[in-house]
Design a protein around this motif. Structure first.
Motif, PDB file in Angstrom:
ATOM      1  N   LEU A   1       0.832  -1.211   0.000  1.00 51.33           N
ATOM      2  CA  LEU A   1       0.000   0.000   0.000  1.00 51.33           C
ATOM      3  C   LEU A   1       0.862   1.254   0.000  1.00 51.33           C
ATOM      4  O   LEU A   1       0.689   2.155  -0.828  1.00 51.33           O
ATOM      5  CB  LEU A   1      -0.903   0.019   1.239  1.00 51.33           C
ATOM      6  CG  LEU A   1      -2.167  -0.835   1.144  1.00 51.33           C
ATOM      7  CD1 LEU A   1      -2.790  -1.005   2.526  1.00 51.33           C
ATOM      8  CD2 LEU A   1      -3.167  -0.207   0.180  1.00 51.33           C
TER       9      LEU A   1
ATOM     10  N   VAL B   1      -4.558  -7.169  -1.811  1.00 50.84           N
ATOM     11  CA  VAL B   1      -4.665  -6.004  -0.923  1.00 50.84           C
ATOM     12  C   VAL B   1      -5.832  -5.113  -1.370  1.00 50.84           C
ATOM     13  O   VAL B   1      -6.614  -4.628  -0.545  1.00 50.84           O
ATOM     14  CB  VAL B   1      -3.338  -5.215  -0.907  1.00 50.84           C
ATOM     15  CG1 VAL B   1      -3.500  -3.895  -0.176  1.00 50.84           C
ATOM     16  CG2 VAL B   1      -2.249  -6.048  -0.240  1.00 50.84           C
ATOM     17  N   ALA B   2      -5.994  -4.942  -2.683  1.00 49.44           N
ATOM     18  CA  ALA B   2      -7.090  -4.120  -3.197  1.00 49.44           C
ATOM     19  C   ALA B   2      -8.446  -4.774  -2.935  1.00 49.44           C
ATOM     20  O   ALA B   2      -9.450  -4.082  -2.757  1.00 49.44           O
ATOM     21  CB  ALA B   2      -6.892  -3.852  -4.691  1.00 49.44           C
TER      22      ALA B   2
ATOM     23  N   ALA C   1      -9.392  -3.781   0.378  1.00 48.40           N
ATOM     24  CA  ALA C   1      -9.846  -2.385   0.382  1.00 48.40           C
ATOM     25  C   ALA C   1     -11.250  -2.268  -0.213  1.00 48.40           C
ATOM     26  O   ALA C   1     -11.796  -1.169  -0.285  1.00 48.40           O
ATOM     27  CB  ALA C   1      -8.856  -1.513  -0.393  1.00 48.40           C
TER      28      ALA C   1
ATOM     29  N   PRO D   1      -5.299  -3.234   4.397  1.00 44.46           N
ATOM     30  CA  PRO D   1      -5.936  -1.968   4.021  1.00 44.46           C
ATOM     31  C   PRO D   1      -6.951  -1.479   5.061  1.00 44.46           C
ATOM     32  O   PRO D   1      -7.089  -0.265   5.245  1.00 44.46           O
ATOM     33  CB  PRO D   1      -6.628  -2.283   2.693  1.00 44.46           C
ATOM     34  CG  PRO D   1      -6.640  -3.749   2.564  1.00 44.46           C
ATOM     35  CD  PRO D   1      -5.511  -4.272   3.380  1.00 44.46           C
TER      36      PRO D   1
ATOM     37  N   SER E   1      -4.879   0.056   7.796  1.00 38.78           N
ATOM     38  CA  SER E   1      -4.294   1.285   7.250  1.00 38.78           C
ATOM     39  C   SER E   1      -5.342   2.397   7.188  1.00 38.78           C
ATOM     40  O   SER E   1      -5.091   3.543   7.568  1.00 38.78           O
ATOM     41  CB  SER E   1      -3.743   0.990   5.854  1.00 38.78           C
ATOM     42  OG  SER E   1      -3.443   2.182   5.184  1.00 38.78           O
ATOM     43  N   TRP E   2      -6.532   2.023   6.753  1.00 42.10           N
ATOM     44  CA  TRP E   2      -7.635   2.981   6.622  1.00 42.10           C
ATOM     45  C   TRP E   2      -8.062   3.510   7.992  1.00 42.10           C
ATOM     46  O   TRP E   2      -8.309   4.705   8.171  1.00 42.10           O
ATOM     47  CB  TRP E   2      -8.802   2.282   5.920  1.00 42.10           C
ATOM     48  CG  TRP E   2     -10.051   3.061   5.826  1.00 42.10           C
ATOM     49  CD1 TRP E   2     -10.280   4.150   5.038  1.00 42.10           C
ATOM     50  CD2 TRP E   2     -11.265   2.824   6.553  1.00 42.10           C
ATOM     51  NE1 TRP E   2     -11.560   4.599   5.222  1.00 42.10           N
ATOM     52  CE2 TRP E   2     -12.187   3.807   6.141  1.00 42.10           C
ATOM     53  CE3 TRP E   2     -11.654   1.869   7.499  1.00 42.10           C
ATOM     54  CZ2 TRP E   2     -13.481   3.871   6.665  1.00 42.10           C
ATOM     55  CZ3 TRP E   2     -12.939   1.923   8.014  1.00 42.10           C
ATOM     56  CH2 TRP E   2     -13.837   2.917   7.593  1.00 42.10           C
TER      57      TRP E   2
ATOM     58  N   LEU F   1      -6.120   5.489   3.631  1.00 46.54           N
ATOM     59  CA  LEU F   1      -5.868   4.466   2.620  1.00 46.54           C
ATOM     60  C   LEU F   1      -5.291   5.137   1.377  1.00 46.54           C
ATOM     61  O   LEU F   1      -5.929   6.030   0.819  1.00 46.54           O
ATOM     62  CB  LEU F   1      -7.175   3.749   2.299  1.00 46.54           C
ATOM     63  CG  LEU F   1      -7.060   2.480   1.473  1.00 46.54           C
ATOM     64  CD1 LEU F   1      -6.252   1.424   2.195  1.00 46.54           C
ATOM     65  CD2 LEU F   1      -8.443   1.950   1.154  1.00 46.54           C
TER      66      LEU F   1
END
Lengths: 144, 145
Positions: free
Chosen positions: A22, A111-112, A115, B67, B70-71, B76
């Motif tokens: 990231l 990783v995406a 997210a 993520p 992290s967010w 992010l």
């Protein structure tokens, strides 16, 4: 079987790996394509990602190569293949073409997905399908 | 000649992120004796022996959770995906097939393999980098505008 310690190590290491992807910009396909686009406005950032990772990796793998056991006392499990064959080259060329099409390689795509990116989910489903197709071809070939 | 886009160049976050990736690979090999190659870890979950799955799943869960943490703690970083869905599907299929056929991806061959000074991984890395450069060149400068 893995010990609890090893499972915990895997989780933490996966987490750190994810943070690295990231922070470095590897998890952003536009950034990756900016690096792969040598003929356009070139963004050299990702060369530094590799440099940073390999600088640490060289030390770690030099130490690992001299040990038969891990720091947790299990046997080292390092690849032993030395063959440079057509599979290696054709497979890697195929992977690179896919990488250039969307800007995703396996780690960043996962990783995406974390997210919540819909396109990343589609990519990972297709990637797992590709891995499964490979497995079917291998099994069919081994039977023949 | 290559024109560098200095505006887009982010040397410090790239280097720091790379160091984190290196530390993760170092931790996995020194503590667990395993290679941090994502396509291999995922492939092993799909087809490997059951007894060898736990550490792989734990690693992948860590990546998926990164993520979110992290967010929650910082912010992010941007994730921009401009390829259309058909392109994404083709790309995913090629990446899945290619990484299994070639036994590795950017992390397994590119980071861990080059760190091990493996000739096999050097060949693989040159091959996928070249294919990546050529594909983007064709897409952006020959086929597209």
């Amino acid at each position: 079987m893995d010990t609890k310690k090893e499972t915990f190590v895997s989780f933490i290491v996966g987490l750190v790996f994810g943070f690295g992807l990231l922070l470095s910009g590897m998890a952003n396909p536009e950034k990756v394509l900016g690096f792969l686009d040598l003929a356009g406005d070139w963004d050299p950032s990702l060369a530094l990602v590799m440099a940073g990772a390999i600088a640490i990796g060289l030390v770690a793998f030099t130490i690992a190569g001299k040990r038969s056991y891990t720091l947790l006392g299990k046997e080292m499990n390092l690849p032993s293949g030395q063959h440079i064959d057509r599979r290696l080259v054709v497979g890697s060329l195929t992977f690179g073409a896919g990488w250039g099409l969307a800007g995703f390689c396996p780690g960043p795509a996962l990783v995406a997905v974390g997210a919540g990116e819909i396109k990343a989910i589609v990519f990972v489903v297709a990637m797992i399908a590709g891995m499964t197709i490979f497995e079917f071809i291998e099994r069919a070939r081994n039977r023949a | 000649m290559i024109t560098v886009d200095w505006q887009a160049f982010t040397p410090w976050s790239a280097l720091t992120g790379g160091v984190l990736i290196g530390l993760a690979a170092a931790g996995l090999v020194l503590l667990n004796g395993r290679i941090a190659g994502i396509s291999g870890i995922l492939g092993g979950v799909l087809t490997g022996p059951r007894s060898d799955r736990t550490w792989r799943i734990a690693f992948l869960v860590g990546m998926l959770v990164a993520p979110l943490i992290s967010w929650a703690l910082f912010s992010l970083p941007a994730i921009e995906i401009n390829a259309g869905i058909p392109m994404i599907i083709v790309a995913g299929l090629l990446v899945g097939l290619g990484t299994r056929y070639g036994s590795g991806c950017t992390s397994g061959h590119g980071v861990c393999g080059l760190s091990r000074v493996s000739p096999r991984s050097l060949v693989a890395t040159i091959a996928f980098m070249t294919a990546g450069f050529v594909t983007v060149y064709l897409l952006r400068h020959v086929l597209g505008g």
